[in-house]
Design a protein around this motif. Structure first.
Motif, PDB file in Angstrom:
ATOM      1  N   GLU A  75      -4.126  44.390 -32.701  1.00 35.39           N
ATOM      2  CA  GLU A  75      -3.429  45.529 -32.116  1.00 35.39           C
ATOM      3  C   GLU A  75      -4.322  46.769 -32.081  1.00 35.39           C
ATOM      4  N   ALA A  76      -5.258  46.848 -33.034  1.00 40.25           N
ATOM      5  CA  ALA A  76      -6.174  47.991 -33.049  1.00 40.25           C
ATOM      6  C   ALA A  76      -7.072  48.000 -31.820  1.00 40.25           C
ATOM      7  N   VAL A  77      -7.329  46.818 -31.253  1.00 36.36           N
ATOM      8  CA  VAL A  77      -8.182  46.698 -30.070  1.00 36.36           C
ATOM      9  C   VAL A  77      -7.364  46.625 -28.794  1.00 36.36           C
ATOM     10  N   ALA A  78      -6.352  45.767 -28.782  1.00 36.51           N
ATOM     11  CA  ALA A  78      -5.620  45.470 -27.548  1.00 36.51           C
ATOM     12  C   ALA A  78      -4.253  46.135 -27.455  1.00 36.51           C
ATOM     13  N   GLY A  79      -3.807  46.799 -28.504  1.00 34.73           N
ATOM     14  CA  GLY A  79      -2.516  47.460 -28.459  1.00 34.73           C
ATOM     15  C   GLY A  79      -1.377  46.491 -28.230  1.00 34.73           C
ATOM     16  N   ASP A  80      -0.460  46.848 -27.307  1.00 33.70           N
ATOM     17  CA  ASP A  80       0.692  45.976 -27.072  1.00 33.70           C
ATOM     18  C   ASP A  80       0.348  44.764 -26.213  1.00 33.70           C
ATOM     19  N   LEU A  81      -0.917  44.635 -25.820  1.00 37.29           N
ATOM     20  CA  LEU A  81      -1.361  43.431 -25.104  1.00 37.29           C
ATOM     21  C   LEU A  81      -1.890  42.368 -26.061  1.00 37.29           C
ATOM     22  N   ALA A  82      -1.839  42.642 -27.360  1.00 43.19           N
ATOM     23  CA  ALA A  82      -2.284  41.682 -28.373  1.00 43.19           C
ATOM     24  C   ALA A  82      -1.170  40.676 -28.620  1.00 43.19           C
ATOM     25  N   ASN A  83      -0.998  39.794 -27.654  1.00 41.23           N
ATOM     26  CA  ASN A  83       0.079  38.810 -27.713  1.00 41.23           C
ATOM     27  C   ASN A  83      -0.438  37.494 -27.146  1.00 41.23           C
ATOM     28  N   VAL A  84      -0.380  36.441 -27.953  1.00 45.75           N
ATOM     29  CA  VAL A  84      -0.945  35.166 -27.529  1.00 45.75           C
ATOM     30  C   VAL A  84      -0.212  34.598 -26.317  1.00 45.75           C
ATOM     31  N   LYS A  85       1.017  35.054 -26.081  1.00 42.96           N
ATOM     32  CA  LYS A  85       1.756  34.571 -24.919  1.00 42.96           C
ATOM     33  C   LYS A  85       1.143  35.059 -23.605  1.00 42.96           C
ATOM     34  N   ILE A  86       0.421  36.177 -23.653  1.00 40.36           N
ATOM     35  CA  ILE A  86      -0.269  36.630 -22.445  1.00 40.36           C
ATOM     36  C   ILE A  86      -1.397  35.669 -22.100  1.00 40.36           C
ATOM     37  N   ALA A  87      -2.074  35.161 -23.123  1.00 42.85           N
ATOM     38  CA  ALA A  87      -3.096  34.140 -22.875  1.00 42.85           C
ATOM     39  C   ALA A  87      -2.472  32.907 -22.241  1.00 42.85           C
ATOM     40  N   GLU A  88      -1.289  32.511 -22.731  1.00 46.28           N
ATOM     41  CA  GLU A  88      -0.599  31.360 -22.144  1.00 46.28           C
ATOM     42  C   GLU A  88      -0.248  31.629 -20.681  1.00 46.28           C
ATOM     43  N   ALA A  89       0.222  32.836 -20.408  1.00 46.11           N
ATOM     44  CA  ALA A  89       0.567  33.191 -19.027  1.00 46.11           C
ATOM     45  C   ALA A  89      -0.648  33.108 -18.119  1.00 46.11           C
ATOM     46  N   ILE A  90      -1.789  33.592 -18.591  1.00 44.64           N
ATOM     47  CA  ILE A  90      -3.014  33.552 -17.789  1.00 44.64           C
ATOM     48  C   ILE A  90      -3.462  32.107 -17.579  1.00 44.64           C
ATOM     49  N   ARG A  91      -3.357  31.272 -18.628  1.00 48.74           N
ATOM     50  CA  ARG A  91      -3.746  29.862 -18.500  1.00 48.74           C
ATOM     51  C   ARG A  91      -3.037  29.195 -17.331  1.00 48.74           C
ATOM     52  N   TYR A  92      -1.716  29.453 -17.200  1.00 45.70           N
ATOM     53  CA  TYR A  92      -0.937  28.786 -16.160  1.00 45.70           C
ATOM     54  C   TYR A  92      -0.972  29.527 -14.823  1.00 45.70           C
TER      55      TYR A  92
END
Length: 528
Positions: free
Chosen positions: A295-312
């Motif tokens: 969260e210190a780097v990515a803030g509220d984008l520090a969520n592994v589900k965003i990686a899942e969304a990008i994968r698909y």
């Protein structure tokens, strides 16, 4: 995606690429025109070599040269790096995979005719252990190496190390003539000064000996008169030239000024024409996206589900169009050809992508994609790849801003874990799937993504189990489980395994890519 382990034999992984330095263009070898039909073999490549001392080398060109000059305890056959085979020695191991006994086979000799003995093996490996600044030093960490008798060496590990045979096949661990090297400054206590000597004269048992070394232009090898192994050189003289431009390599090959070109891109090999051949295969490099979980780097984008969304969200076939011959989709963090690699990768599924975005609470925030813009990997340029990723994610409702920077600048951000969203690559240090465990939470690449062990204890445990496995079947299953879990719940999006293309004149055969040493020069022979 399938969980069946890949058993296909694929030429894989180059050791991690370093910046290719080169200034030479045309015929720097002075071979006098057409090289075909002579006793000389001319090879063009963009140099990545700093020395011909095997104890200090750890670069692609350096490994290829070391393979020609020095032999290792363990070997691989051709392009197959899935199964280690005896080199200078056969071996046995205990049930815990912590004690290995290597027995030198036959009555092999060095290039000066002196016998290869256990003392040479022990000195070679302990010399590297003593040189803490040497690039291959980490390969031998935690090992105790002792001489049992003239033919036998014992190597013990503090933990199970089933990958040890694969590690010992690295040309950087080529066995040197201890008497000769000691006479010229070689030691095991860290005070070694033998590199200068070994940059002028080889002291190994390989099919070639070093003639001359010029790090800016060419390396010349000559056939060893004393070689008594099963890979006798077919050419009396080999000239490996530093030709940094792939277009010049192609022109030299077509003009008969060289016989092998190692760095042609996919477009160049698609229309070589008559009289030329090409081998295009996947490498072991993986190009991937990284989503930082701090969260210190990515803030509220520090969520592994965003990686899942990008994968698909991504269309992988469209991304592969940018990669050219030999490239394949990355099926996971373990590339095809390695134990545990998945048979197939993620397929685009926009419904799954939208569901993951909703679960992440994504509301249109901008992801800044950082990447090196001056460092192609396997012919893949990162800028057009990043632009295509950006366009595809836009169509999926994900906003991306591109932030390119020079490699040297961007590398610090990647290594220090300060990238929120990055496009990078990873390659193995030796031919074993243990090289990809660093993607796990709490390990090197995982931490670069701000992914601590406690973020996913299950995957961390799977990785630890694979690392500590003493049983081959158990270990193989653990790697498969690791690859599956990373594709489901990891903060990484594997994209492409770039191809490697080696083009040759039809007057030669046997120029085969190998992930460990690039190409075995001694296997190249006149066609027919």
């Amino acid at each position: 995606m399938s969980s069946r382990r890949s058993t296909s034999v694929i030429a894989i992984g180059a050791v991690a690429l370093l910046a290719l330095a080169g200034c030479s263009g045309g015929n720097s070898a002075n071979t006098g025109g057409d090289s075909a039909g002579s006793d000389s073999l001319v090879i063009d490549t963009a140099f990545s070599i700093e020395t011909t001392d095997p104890g200090h080398t750890y670069d692609p060109t350096g490994n290829m040269i070391a393979k020609a000059l020095y032999e290792t305890l363990v070997d691989f056959e051709g392009s197959d790096v899935s199964t280690p085979v005896p080199g200078l020695a056969s071996w046995e191991q205990n049930d815990e995979a912590t004690e290995f006994t290597f027995t030198l086979e036959g009555d092999r000799v060095f290039s000066d005719g002196s016998p290869i003995e256990a003392k040479d093996v022990v000195f070679t490996l302990q010399r590297i252990q003593g040189m803490t600044e040497a690039k291959p030093n980490f390969l031998l960490g935690g090992l105790t190496i002792t001489e049992v008798d003239d033919k036998t060496i014992s190597i013990t590990s503090e933990t199970p190390l089933l990958q040890l045979p694969a590690i010992l096949a690295n040309p950087a661990l080529g066995i040197v003539n201890s008497d000769v090297v000691i006479e010229n400054g070689g030691t095991t206590d860290g005070s070694d000064t033998a590199q200068e000597f070994l940059d002028g004269t080889s002291a190994g048992s390989g099919p070639f000996v070093l003639d001359t070394l010029d790090l800016s232009s060419q390396v010349v090898l000559t056939k060893s008169d004393e070689y008594d192994g099963d890979e006798e050189a077919a050419y009396g003289r080999v000239v490996v030239r530093n030709v940094s431009e792939s277009a010049t390599q192609l022109a030299n090959l077509k003009g008969g000024d060289s016989m092998v070109a190692m760095d042609l891109n996919g477009d160049q090999v698609s229309g070589l024409g008559d009289g030329l051949n090409v081998e295009s295969v996947p490498s072991g490099q993986t190009i991937f996206l990284l989503l930082n979980q701090s969260e210190a780097v990515a803030g509220d984008l520090a969520n592994v589900k965003i990686a899942e969304a990008i994968r698909y969200a991504l269309d992988y076939d469209a991304l592969l169009e940018l990669a050219g011959a030999g490239a394949v989709q990355a099926t996971g963090v373990i590339p095809p050809g390695f134990e545990g690699a998945l048979d197939s990768g993620v397929e685009q599924d926009l419904d799954k992508s939208k569901a993951a975005l909703a679960e992440a609470g994504y509301t249109g925030q901008t992801l800044k994609l950082q990447f090196p813009n001056d460092y192609p990997v396997g012919g893949v340029e990162f800028t057009p790849l990043a632009e295509r990723v950006q366009a595809q994610l836009k169509d999926a409702g994900i906003t991306v801003e591109l932030a390119p920077a020079p490699f040297a600048t961007e590398l610090d951000a990647y290594v220090n874990g300060t990238e929120g969203f990055g496009l990078w690559f990873w390659g193995p240090d030796y031919a074993d799937s243990a090289n990809f465990l660093p993607f796990a939470p709490g390990l090197k690449v995982g931490l670069r993504a701000g992914w601590a062990a406690e973020a996913n204890p299950e995957i961390a445990g799977i990785a630890a189990g694979a690392a500590a496995a003493a049983d081959e079947t158990q270990r193989s299953d653990a790697f498969t489980s690791f690859a599956e879990a990373m594709q489901a719940d990891g903060p990484f999006v594997p994209l492409i395994v770039p191809g490697r293309n080696i083009a040759t004149a039809d007057a030669v055969t046997g120029a085969v890519y190998n992930s460990v040493w690039e190409m075995d020069i001694a296997e190249i022979t006149p066609a027919g």
